[in-house]
Design an enzyme around this catalytic site. Structure first.
Site, PDB file in Angstrom:
ATOM      1  N   SER A 127       0.832  -1.207   0.000  1.00 13.79           N
ATOM      2  CA  SER A 127       0.000   0.000   0.000  1.00 13.79           C
ATOM      3  C   SER A 127       0.862   1.250   0.000  1.00 13.79           C
ATOM      4  O   SER A 127       0.351   2.346  -0.186  1.00 13.79           O
ATOM      5  CB  SER A 127      -0.936   0.004   1.213  1.00 13.79           C
ATOM      6  OG  SER A 127      -0.218  -0.191   2.400  1.00 13.79           O
ATOM      7  N   HIS A 148      -4.213  -4.291  -4.674  1.00  8.68           N
ATOM      8  CA  HIS A 148      -4.299  -3.719  -3.336  1.00  8.68           C
ATOM      9  C   HIS A 148      -5.662  -4.037  -2.728  1.00  8.68           C
ATOM     10  O   HIS A 148      -6.675  -3.418  -3.069  1.00  8.68           O
ATOM     11  CB  HIS A 148      -4.059  -2.203  -3.405  1.00  8.68           C
ATOM     12  CG  HIS A 148      -3.986  -1.570  -2.067  1.00  8.68           C
ATOM     13  ND1 HIS A 148      -4.530  -0.347  -1.785  1.00  8.68           N
ATOM     14  CD2 HIS A 148      -3.446  -2.005  -0.900  1.00  8.68           C
ATOM     15  CE1 HIS A 148      -4.315  -0.054  -0.520  1.00  8.68           C
ATOM     16  NE2 HIS A 148      -3.675  -1.047   0.041  1.00  8.68           N
ATOM     17  N   GLU A 160      -7.812  -2.403  -5.656  1.00 12.15           N
ATOM     18  CA  GLU A 160      -7.159  -1.518  -6.629  1.00 12.15           C
ATOM     19  C   GLU A 160      -6.158  -2.338  -7.431  1.00 12.15           C
ATOM     20  O   GLU A 160      -5.389  -3.124  -6.867  1.00 12.15           O
ATOM     21  CB  GLU A 160      -6.434  -0.385  -5.901  1.00 12.15           C
ATOM     22  CG  GLU A 160      -7.389   0.645  -5.308  1.00 12.15           C
ATOM     23  CD  GLU A 160      -6.667   1.692  -4.453  1.00 12.15           C
ATOM     24  OE1 GLU A 160      -6.968   2.873  -4.595  1.00 12.15           O
ATOM     25  OE2 GLU A 160      -5.815   1.301  -3.628  1.00 12.15           O
ATOM     26  N   ASN A 198      -6.228   5.385  -0.701  1.00 12.48           N
ATOM     27  CA  ASN A 198      -5.439   5.912   0.416  1.00 12.48           C
ATOM     28  C   ASN A 198      -5.134   7.400   0.266  1.00 12.48           C
ATOM     29  O   ASN A 198      -4.976   8.106   1.266  1.00 12.48           O
ATOM     30  CB  ASN A 198      -4.142   5.121   0.593  1.00 12.48           C
ATOM     31  CG  ASN A 198      -4.398   3.805   1.304  1.00 12.48           C
ATOM     32  OD1 ASN A 198      -5.431   3.636   1.943  1.00 12.48           O
ATOM     33  ND2 ASN A 198      -3.467   2.877   1.204  1.00 12.48           N
TER      34      ASN A 198
END
Ligand code: CAA
Length: 291
Positions: A127, A148, A160, A198
């Site tokens: 990440s 992800h 993702e 994120n």
């Protein structure tokens, strides 16, 4: 060897390297959809931790009516646990979920490149690290991709899919196809710090830490406000405890390095808690205590 996407379940072999919170969750998700999974860890103690996480998470799924007791045993029976990395030799997909250290990941990918079949896809669940840098450690950067997953992986449907400048279209298409066979919803993005989720989420969580550290409100008031007002399943400080303060901190550091946007400068309290070893649920204490 047939491609994994021609065998959505049953005979296809997936390796998951690293069986911490994310790796164990990812192994569970593949096994639930019928894949045979090789779960690989460094040593016997780490393997036992992974086994226990798998046991607990699937028991929770049974308790919540998402899985039959018999289904739990079948699911766990599809996951072979071991410490030998050469078990990737007949896998069509390898998903790496080890600690967020670039030196560790580049060394691991160089090994995986040597051990996995040439046509196998090598995916990383990082990440906070550059997928381009991880891919560059292999002789097959066109088959290296970011997948992800979100915590808890068995529950969150979004994944993702991160392509680098080297990733081939075929790799992206195969990855989307595989993720759909495990009932996940892939969204694509480029290899920039924070990807999509994120970049939005962790900035908000960081802001909540600043409010708390500056004494604007109690942790309960901050958390309750977002649950009640915005309908989020949990408040920002409780969510940081779930994600892991170290993981969130690492994402912020990379986003700040890349953008120099002050929004992403880690709140001092977050840095202090990480330094003190208060990493959230996994260490028993973060913003809240866990027994
Ligand atoms: N398999 C399948 N389903 C499962 C399961 C499993 N192993 N374990 C739980 N579930 C299901 C439950 O059946 C339940 O489903 P229903 O709502 O349909 O009944 C649902 O998951 C919720 O489970 P629980 O009732 O046990 O737990 P909860 O209601 O307290 O929810 C939570 C807990 C899922 C964590 C929820 O609070 C939540 O979604 N929080 C937000 C988490 C989040 O935002 N994650 C992303 C973090 S960012 C990240 O991970 C990326 C990064 O790089 C940092």
């Amino acid at each position: 060897m047939a491609h994994i996407d021609e065998h959505p379940a049953g005979s296809a072999l997936v390796a998951v390297i690293g069986l911490g919170t994310m790796g164990a969750g990812i192994a569970e998700v593949f096994a639930r959809s019928g894949y045979r999974v090789r779960g690989i860890e460094n040593d016997a103690a780490a393997l036992e931790r992974g086994r226990s996480l798998l046991q607990k998470s699937t028991a929770r799924a049974v308790a919540r009516g998402k899985l039959e007791a018999e289904g739990q045993q079948q699911l766990l029976g599809r996951i072979d646990l071991g410490t030998d990395l050469s078990a990737v030799a007949d896998c069509s997909l390898v998903v790496e979920a080890v600690s967020e250290r670039l030196d560790l990941k580049t060394a691991l990918f160089a090994e995986l490149d040597r051990l996995a079949p040439p046509e196998a896809l090598l995916a990383t669940n990082t990440s906070s690290l550059s997928i381009t840098a991880i891919a560059a450690a292999t002789a097959r950067p066109e088959r290296v991709i970011g997948v992800h997953f979100f915590n808890p992986a068995p529950v969150q449907t979004l994944v993702e899919v991160i392509r680098t400048v080297s990733t081939s279209d075929d790799t992206v298409e195969r990855t989307y196809a595989i993720l759909r066979t495990i009932q996940k919803t892939p969204i694509g993005c480029g290899d920039r710090a924070g990807f999509v989720v994120n970049a939005l989420l962790i900035a908000y969580l960081n802001r909540a830490v600043r409010l708390y550290q500056d004494g604007f409100a109690s942790r309960e008031e901050i958390d309750q406000s977002m649950v009640d007002l915005a309908g989020y399943p949990m408040g920002p400080l409780a969510l940081l405890d779930l994600i892991g303060l170290d993981v969130a901190h690492a994402v912020l550091v990379r986003m700040y390095d890349e953008t120099r946007d002050r929004l992403h400068a880690p709140a001092p309290l977050l840095t202090q808690l990480v330094t003190a070893g208060r990493l959230g649920r996994k260490s028993g204490r973060g913003f809240y205590g866990y027994s």
